[in-house]
Design a protein around this motif. Structure first.
Motif, PDB file in Angstrom:
ATOM      1  N   THR A   1      62.875  59.447 -49.554  1.00 19.64           N
ATOM      2  CA  THR A   1      62.304  59.486 -50.898  1.00 19.64           C
ATOM      3  C   THR A   1      61.441  58.244 -51.082  1.00 19.64           C
ATOM      4  O   THR A   1      61.603  57.253 -50.359  1.00 19.64           O
ATOM      5  CB  THR A   1      63.409  59.483 -51.974  1.00 19.64           C
ATOM      6  OG1 THR A   1      64.151  58.270 -51.866  1.00 19.64           O
ATOM      7  CG2 THR A   1      64.324  60.696 -51.842  1.00 19.64           C
ATOM      8  N   SER A   2      60.561  58.289 -52.063  1.00 21.44           N
ATOM      9  CA  SER A   2      59.732  57.116 -52.358  1.00 21.44           C
ATOM     10  C   SER A   2      60.612  55.927 -52.706  1.00 21.44           C
ATOM     11  O   SER A   2      60.345  54.799 -52.282  1.00 21.44           O
ATOM     12  CB  SER A   2      58.783  57.406 -53.516  1.00 21.44           C
ATOM     13  OG  SER A   2      57.817  58.347 -53.121  1.00 21.44           O
TER      14      SER A   2
ATOM     15  N   VAL B   1      54.442  52.321 -52.623  1.00 20.29           N
ATOM     16  CA  VAL B   1      54.865  53.420 -51.746  1.00 20.29           C
ATOM     17  C   VAL B   1      54.034  54.671 -52.036  1.00 20.29           C
ATOM     18  O   VAL B   1      53.642  55.385 -51.115  1.00 20.29           O
ATOM     19  CB  VAL B   1      56.378  53.700 -51.898  1.00 20.29           C
ATOM     20  CG1 VAL B   1      56.784  54.960 -51.149  1.00 20.29           C
ATOM     21  CG2 VAL B   1      57.180  52.509 -51.406  1.00 20.29           C
ATOM     22  N   THR B   2      53.758  54.911 -53.310  1.00 20.74           N
ATOM     23  CA  THR B   2      52.947  56.081 -53.676  1.00 20.74           C
ATOM     24  C   THR B   2      51.588  56.014 -52.978  1.00 20.74           C
ATOM     25  O   THR B   2      51.120  57.015 -52.425  1.00 20.74           O
ATOM     26  CB  THR B   2      52.776  56.161 -55.209  1.00 20.74           C
ATOM     27  OG1 THR B   2      54.073  56.255 -55.799  1.00 20.74           O
ATOM     28  CG2 THR B   2      51.931  57.354 -55.610  1.00 20.74           C
TER      29      THR B   2
ATOM     30  N   LYS C   1      57.628  50.791 -56.061  1.00 17.47           N
ATOM     31  CA  LYS C   1      57.437  52.233 -55.855  1.00 17.47           C
ATOM     32  C   LYS C   1      55.961  52.639 -55.935  1.00 17.47           C
ATOM     33  O   LYS C   1      55.518  53.531 -55.207  1.00 17.47           O
ATOM     34  CB  LYS C   1      58.269  53.005 -56.878  1.00 17.47           C
ATOM     35  CG  LYS C   1      58.502  54.441 -56.482  1.00 17.47           C
ATOM     36  CD  LYS C   1      59.592  55.072 -57.328  1.00 17.47           C
ATOM     37  CE  LYS C   1      59.651  56.554 -57.074  1.00 17.47           C
ATOM     38  NZ  LYS C   1      59.139  57.340 -58.181  1.00 17.47           N
TER      39      LYS C   1
ATOM     40  N   CYS D   1      55.802  52.366 -42.455  1.00 15.51           N
ATOM     41  CA  CYS D   1      56.373  53.458 -43.239  1.00 15.51           C
ATOM     42  C   CYS D   1      56.704  54.639 -42.330  1.00 15.51           C
ATOM     43  O   CYS D   1      57.786  55.223 -42.426  1.00 15.51           O
ATOM     44  CB  CYS D   1      55.396  53.873 -44.341  1.00 15.51           C
ATOM     45  SG  CYS D   1      56.050  55.134 -45.453  1.00 15.51           S
TER      46      CYS D   1
ATOM     47  N   ILE E   1      52.164  56.690 -49.189  1.00 17.68           N
ATOM     48  CA  ILE E   1      52.437  58.103 -48.935  1.00 17.68           C
ATOM     49  C   ILE E   1      51.180  58.930 -49.137  1.00 17.68           C
ATOM     50  O   ILE E   1      50.893  59.833 -48.335  1.00 17.68           O
ATOM     51  CB  ILE E   1      53.596  58.610 -49.830  1.00 17.68           C
ATOM     52  CG1 ILE E   1      54.893  57.881 -49.469  1.00 17.68           C
ATOM     53  CG2 ILE E   1      53.763  60.116 -49.723  1.00 17.68           C
ATOM     54  CD1 ILE E   1      55.332  58.012 -48.021  1.00 17.68           C
TER      55      ILE E   1
ATOM     56  N   ARG F   1      55.065  66.377 -48.811  1.00 19.19           N
ATOM     57  CA  ARG F   1      56.026  66.313 -49.921  1.00 19.19           C
ATOM     58  C   ARG F   1      56.694  67.675 -50.045  1.00 19.19           C
ATOM     59  O   ARG F   1      56.028  68.705 -49.982  1.00 19.19           O
ATOM     60  CB  ARG F   1      55.311  65.967 -51.216  1.00 19.19           C
ATOM     61  CG  ARG F   1      54.755  64.566 -51.249  1.00 19.19           C
ATOM     62  CD  ARG F   1      54.032  64.314 -52.579  1.00 19.19           C
ATOM     63  NE  ARG F   1      53.653  62.929 -52.723  1.00 19.19           N
ATOM     64  CZ  ARG F   1      52.446  62.452 -52.450  1.00 19.19           C
ATOM     65  NH1 ARG F   1      51.495  63.248 -52.021  1.00 19.19           N
ATOM     66  NH2 ARG F   1      52.191  61.170 -52.616  1.00 19.19           N
TER      67      ARG F   1
END
Length: 159
Positions: free
Chosen positions: A62-63, A77-78, A74, A51, A81, A92
């Motif tokens: 962006t995610s 990804v959250t 997604k 990532c 991140i 962010r």
């Protein structure tokens, strides 16, 4: 199967097929070992490391964009991140043009870690290329490009 495919099929010996399979397996194993080593070296799980590398050419992501590039959902990804934010490598930022969108960017610590990862990749790849004579490097790169194209063609057939 048309005549050209049939002739190509007949030209592939059992030995070539076995050798190809063994080489691909060994290459994959070498790549897996390198991934394990770099995860330990940079103290990051593989997904977080991959990532981070996505930010190499991008100031903001962006995610949704990360999910697409990494081919994950997604929600995954959250989690990624959140882990990078916790490690102070990503931050962010609200999108000034659209309040529904959150932009992701590297912090100075994240940029430093990315620079270390890129330097490591450059070093390892340079060392691999040093193992070959210049003419062998050209041939190998041409053949790898051919292999990539062939694998992508077969991948398209699997969809």
């Amino acid at each position: 199967m048309n005549q050209a495919e049939e002739n190509n099929h007949l030209d592939i010996s059992r030995y070539q097929l076995q050798q190809f399979q063994a080489l691909v397996t060994k290459l994959f194993q070498c790549c897996q070992e390198r991934i394990q080593y770099q995860c330990e070296r940079f103290e990051l799980p593989d997904a977080e490391l991959r990532c981070l590398v996505l930010f190499d050419e991008e100031r903001y992501l962006t995610s949704k964009g990360i999910a697409y590039k990494m081919n994950v959902v997604k929600s995954r990804v959250t989690k990624l991140i959140n882990g990078l934010v916790k490690k102070k490598m990503v931050q962010r930022i609200p999108d000034p043009e659209d309040s529904r969108i959150t932009l992701l960017t590297l912090t100075s610590e994240g940029q430093q870690k990315l620079n270390e990862i890129k330097a490591f990749h450059n070093y390892v790849n340079y060392q691999v290329l040093l193992q070959m004579e210049p003419e062998q490097r050209k041939t190998m790169l041409t053949n790898l490009d051919l292999l990539k194209a062939s694998m992508e063609a077969v991948k398209e057939m699997m969809v």
